[in-house]
Design a protein around this motif. Sequence first.
Motif, PDB file in Angstrom:
ATOM      1  N   UNK A 113       0.820  -1.215   0.000  1.00 59.80           N
ATOM      2  CA  UNK A 113       0.000   0.000   0.000  1.00 59.80           C
ATOM      3  C   UNK A 113       0.854   1.265   0.000  1.00 59.80           C
ATOM      4  N   UNK A 114       2.176   1.116  -0.176  1.00 59.64           N
ATOM      5  CA  UNK A 114       3.069   2.271  -0.081  1.00 59.64           C
ATOM      6  C   UNK A 114       3.595   2.739  -1.435  1.00 59.64           C
ATOM      7  N   UNK A 115       3.034   2.208  -2.529  1.00 59.72           N
ATOM      8  CA  UNK A 115       3.512   2.596  -3.848  1.00 59.72           C
ATOM      9  C   UNK A 115       4.554   1.667  -4.422  1.00 59.72           C
ATOM     10  N   UNK A 116       4.753   0.508  -3.805  1.00 57.98           N
ATOM     11  CA  UNK A 116       5.720  -0.457  -4.331  1.00 57.98           C
ATOM     12  C   UNK A 116       5.331  -0.904  -5.742  1.00 57.98           C
ATOM     13  N   UNK A 117       4.028  -0.996  -5.998  1.00 57.51           N
ATOM     14  CA  UNK A 117       3.585  -1.428  -7.326  1.00 57.51           C
ATOM     15  C   UNK A 117       4.004  -0.434  -8.405  1.00 57.51           C
ATOM     16  N   UNK A 118       3.979   0.862  -8.094  1.00 60.54           N
ATOM     17  CA  UNK A 118       4.403   1.877  -9.069  1.00 60.54           C
ATOM     18  C   UNK A 118       5.893   1.759  -9.368  1.00 60.54           C
ATOM     19  N   UNK A 119       6.694   1.521  -8.325  1.00 60.69           N
ATOM     20  CA  UNK A 119       8.136   1.331  -8.523  1.00 60.69           C
ATOM     21  C   UNK A 119       8.376   0.071  -9.352  1.00 60.69           C
ATOM     22  N   UNK A 120       7.636  -1.002  -9.039  1.00 54.74           N
ATOM     23  CA  UNK A 120       7.794  -2.254  -9.773  1.00 54.74           C
ATOM     24  C   UNK A 120       7.461  -2.097 -11.247  1.00 54.74           C
ATOM     25  N   UNK A 121       6.387  -1.407 -11.541  1.00 54.34           N
ATOM     26  CA  UNK A 121       6.003  -1.205 -12.952  1.00 54.34           C
ATOM     27  C   UNK A 121       7.059  -0.368 -13.691  1.00 54.34           C
ATOM     28  N   UNK A 122       7.604   0.636 -13.019  1.00 58.11           N
ATOM     29  CA  UNK A 122       8.632   1.472 -13.655  1.00 58.11           C
ATOM     30  C   UNK A 122       9.884   0.657 -13.972  1.00 58.11           C
ATOM     31  N   UNK A 123      10.282  -0.213 -13.034  1.00 55.81           N
ATOM     32  CA  UNK A 123      11.464  -1.045 -13.265  1.00 55.81           C
ATOM     33  C   UNK A 123      11.198  -2.089 -14.341  1.00 55.81           C
ATOM     34  N   UNK A 124       9.958  -2.599 -14.379  1.00 55.50           N
ATOM     35  CA  UNK A 124       9.592  -3.573 -15.417  1.00 55.50           C
ATOM     36  C   UNK A 124       9.589  -2.916 -16.795  1.00 55.50           C
ATOM     37  N   UNK A 125       9.152  -1.655 -16.862  1.00 56.64           N
ATOM     38  CA  UNK A 125       9.128  -0.941 -18.141  1.00 56.64           C
ATOM     39  C   UNK A 125      10.538  -0.761 -18.698  1.00 56.64           C
ATOM     40  N   UNK A 126      11.533  -0.704 -17.819  1.00 52.78           N
ATOM     41  CA  UNK A 126      12.919  -0.594 -18.255  1.00 52.78           C
ATOM     42  C   UNK A 126      13.501  -1.935 -18.679  1.00 52.78           C
ATOM     43  N   UNK A 127      12.729  -3.008 -18.456  1.00 50.73           N
ATOM     44  CA  UNK A 127      13.201  -4.332 -18.791  1.00 50.73           C
ATOM     45  C   UNK A 127      14.118  -4.949 -17.749  1.00 50.73           C
ATOM     46  N   UNK A 128      14.146  -4.372 -16.563  1.00 46.34           N
ATOM     47  CA  UNK A 128      15.046  -4.861 -15.515  1.00 46.34           C
ATOM     48  C   UNK A 128      14.463  -6.046 -14.757  1.00 46.34           C
ATOM     49  N   UNK A 129      13.144  -6.098 -14.634  1.00 48.92           N
ATOM     50  CA  UNK A 129      12.501  -7.138 -13.828  1.00 48.92           C
ATOM     51  C   UNK A 129      11.234  -7.623 -14.532  1.00 48.92           C
ATOM     52  N   UNK A 130      10.726  -8.737 -14.040  1.00 49.00           N
ATOM     53  CA  UNK A 130       9.359  -9.155 -14.332  1.00 49.00           C
ATOM     54  C   UNK A 130       8.550  -8.872 -13.068  1.00 49.00           C
TER      55      UNK A 130
END
Length: 439
Positions: A113-130
Amino acid sequence: MYDVIASITAFMSRSIQIFMSMPPADLFLMLWPFLLLSIPRYLLTELVVLFQAAMPESRAKVAFRRQLELQPPLVSVLLPGFNECETLETTVLALREQSYPNFEIIVVSDGSTDGMDAVGRRLAAKGWIRFFNHRMRGGKSSASNFALQAARGEYVVICDADSTFDSDSIWHLLVEFYRPKVFAVAGNLRVRNAPSNLLTRLQALQYILSIGVGRRASAMLGILFIVSGAFGALRRSALLATGGWDTGPGEDGDVTIKTRLAGGDVAFAPKAMCMTDAPDAWWTYYRQQLRWNRSMVRFQIRKYGWLFNPLRQKFSVRNLLPMLDDVVFQLVLTVTIPFYLVWLHSEHQSIFWPLMFFVTLLYTAINYLHYLVALALSERPKLELALFPYVPLYGFFMGFYLRTVRLLAYLDEFFFRTSYREPYVPPDVQKQSRIYDPW
């Protein structure tokens, strides 16, 4: 001030004189826990780790390392997390600096609930993570199992989403799979925020002694029973075959026991280093230790207590020995020491405090020996040399404070089953886990 120093010196001198003049049989009766349990265990640990450090790598291990360099298999790094918005990107960046060339990073936000999902999506958009986002929280075990199903690697590395790693850590984990019977490998852990205060320094000592030295010895003796959820590797095939992670807390120890029951060995990779932040407040640390130590009763006693029964079909001495090591040196000693101290005070009241002083001196000497061995084996001797002055306090920290916390945790879990109401796991998930509890 002079009078205080003089009084302490006189007390120390009198204590030593008392015990030097005592018959050996009486001294043995009063010190049997130290003489029969602590000294042999400590000395055995030191001998084992020093012997291992002096041994060259086996030909099989060297050959496996070369095979990995030629054809590095895909490794899936699992990062399940809850409210890790502030640390997730740092951990991902640390993983991307790994020298191992073939791995994927799978991040699962477990109802954050702290915005981790937004950070995750940004990193995924860079191709760094799934990245996968669970809107409803299911607990770390649930998130880990989801990541496991998404994993494509032959090996799975599990770690916390607030950790950093030495650049060769994945290499060091994988090399330990040179033996086909190794199903799991425990990584080494160090306290990243050790200089913060006294509590973090004492925890740093705990990590270099109990993990850096203790787990190295346990692995060599074949009795290692834990791959920390903070950093470790497992064969994906073994994880899938044993059903992955059960509901925690204590799910890391549980999954390790299951891999051993499946016939696998557990290795330790001392050079696979993970840096993690330890609690820097006593109340936070107290709650963490209560949660961790309740798992001793929940898993080792309730779920896997049958490992002590020689009449059970899957009974084996191979799994009995590590269970005995855990239960005797943690649970049994923790529960019996208060009775031992009460007996000692009632039977030898006149020399009780000199005896406590003498035992403290012995434990301090043993702890310094333990520390010096850890320092000799350390990858960071200059940093860990700063902990030298805190070794005398370590005995009080482990022997009195932490043992008291463990006793409270064991009694609490045994009588009140508090682990089933821990906020670490959502209540509806905890209710489901009780269905499989044999007690």
